[in-house]
Design an enzyme around this catalytic site. Structure first.
Site, short mmCIF file in Angstrom:
data_model
loop_
_atom_site.label_atom_id
_atom_site.label_comp_id
_atom_site.label_asym_id
_atom_site.label_seq_id
_atom_site.Cartn_x
_atom_site.Cartn_y
_atom_site.Cartn_z
N ASP A 92 31.86 23.45 -91.03
CA ASP A 92 31.00 23.34 -92.21
C ASP A 92 29.52 23.51 -91.86
O ASP A 92 28.75 24.08 -92.63
CB ASP A 92 31.21 21.99 -92.89
CG ASP A 92 32.56 21.90 -93.58
OD1 ASP A 92 33.25 22.92 -93.66
OD2 ASP A 92 32.93 20.80 -94.03
N GLY A 93 29.12 23.02 -90.69
CA GLY A 93 27.71 23.17 -90.27
C GLY A 93 27.32 24.62 -90.13
O GLY A 93 26.22 25.03 -90.54
N ARG A 171 12.45 -0.96 -90.56
CA ARG A 171 12.92 -1.90 -91.58
C ARG A 171 13.32 -1.16 -92.86
O ARG A 171 13.22 0.05 -92.93
CB ARG A 171 11.81 -2.92 -91.87
CG ARG A 171 11.53 -3.86 -90.70
CD ARG A 171 10.31 -4.71 -90.95
NE ARG A 171 9.09 -3.89 -90.96
CZ ARG A 171 7.88 -4.39 -91.13
NH1 ARG A 171 7.72 -5.69 -91.34
NH2 ARG A 171 6.82 -3.62 -91.11
N ASP A 190 18.26 1.31 -96.71
CA ASP A 190 18.05 2.06 -95.48
C ASP A 190 17.70 3.51 -95.78
O ASP A 190 17.14 4.22 -94.94
CB ASP A 190 19.31 2.04 -94.61
CG ASP A 190 19.49 0.72 -93.87
OD1 ASP A 190 18.62 -0.17 -94.04
OD2 ASP A 190 20.49 0.56 -93.15
N SER A 206 30.70 9.22 -96.49
CA SER A 206 30.58 8.19 -95.46
C SER A 206 29.82 6.97 -95.97
O SER A 206 30.04 5.85 -95.49
CB SER A 206 29.86 8.76 -94.23
OG SER A 206 30.58 9.82 -93.67
#
Length: 303
Positions: A92-93, A171, A190, A206
């Site tokens: 896929d990349g 953070r 995040d 994911s």
């Protein structure tokens, strides 16, 4: 007043494919291989020799085959504009890097020489037979939407996703999100993934984002480890314009495009994401079914 039924839609799809097959005659074929795979390069040369015998003009990518004297070679950006069909041998990349170089009129046929292969589902063992059928006009067009990303004075097209995320050990970051000029939220997390349906089986999956059929026209917003657990993935219509503003200061935050291109973004910097005018045309066999690929790749039903 026009009424649409399921039979009307099916007829339209059949007509669409028929028109493409009648109007578009594939004459120039380009081949691109996964750079780190000797197997992919060998298979590329095998296919190129066979296709050349059939009277097509054949090109190989310069990155892998610049010293080959039997074939013409082209840089990827040149190939994406010049040929009618690009055959990609890799994962896929590899296909994502090729897709960025192609126009909305360039057909792309992916042969799986990698691992997972949602974008390159066609196995290498019978790829010559599949390719010959495609050159005869026996194929389906799997049209995929792209996202247009505007940051500062630059614009980028992506097929899979846009990711804004902190660097290692940083953070939680804060991102202001607006949709169609209206305030949506200040996300503390995040990071954030903005995905097309094509990219829903990539990083989005994911991060526990939803799997969306490529036939659907949506933009998916998926928070990465949000501070507030009530934040959930959000599916928006593809005509939505999304404005993002990084509010966090004194932290290294990066934007990544299709997992292959990225750079640091600064506080108060605005990013505009919307559907691109560009489309990616994947060529698949007539019996191709996305959910069949999904079932096999994710091992659903395996006991």
């Amino acid at each position: 007043m026009i009424f649409y039924s399921k039979s009307n839609i099916i007829f339209f799809e059949i007509s669409f494919y028929l028109i493409y097959n009648l109007i578009v005659k594939i004459k120039k074929v380009g081949f691109c291989a996964k750079a780190s795979s000797q197997k992919a390069r060998r298979k590329t040369l095998e296919l190129a020799k066979e296709i050349l015998k059939n009277g097509y003009e054949v090109f190989l990518d310069t990155l892998n085959f610049k010293n080959n004297k039997k074939f013409k070679t082209l840089e990827l950006n040149e190939m994406g504009k010049l040929v009618d069909l690009v055959v990609v041998l890799g994962g896929d990349g590899t296909l994502l890097s090729v897709a960025r170089a192609c126009t909305s009129k360039t057909f792309i046929f992916g042969i799986n020489m990698g691992t997972l292969g949602f974008l390159t589902p066609n196995p290498s063992k019978n790829c010559l037979k599949l390719l010959k059928e495609i050159l005869k006009g026996n194929f389906k067009i799997d049209e995929r939407i792209n996202l247009k990303v505007k940051i500062k004075d630059k614009e980028f097209d992506v097929l899979n996703d846009v990711v804004i995320a902190k660097a290692a050990l940083a953070r939680i970051i804060e991102i202001k999100i607006e949709t169609d000029g209206k305030f949506l939220t200040r996300l503390r997390a995040d990071g954030l993934i903005l995905s097309t349906p094509t990219g829903s089986t990539a990083y989005n999956l994911s991060a526990n984002g939803p799997i969306v059929s490529p036939k659907d026209k949506n933009i998916i917003l998926t928070p990465i480890c949000p501070h507030n657990l009530t934040y959930r993935p959000l599916i928006l219509p593809d005509d939505t314009e999304i404005k993002l503003e990084l509010l966090t200061e004194n932290e290294k935050v990066f934007i990544t495009l299709d997992g292959q291109e990225g750079f640091r973004i600064e506080p108060k910097e605005e990013i505009i994401v919307k559907k691109s005018d560009k489309k990616t045309l994947l060529i698949v066999p007539k019996d191709y079914d996305f959910f069949d690929v999904l079932r096999k790749k994710l091992s659903w039903g395996v006991m």
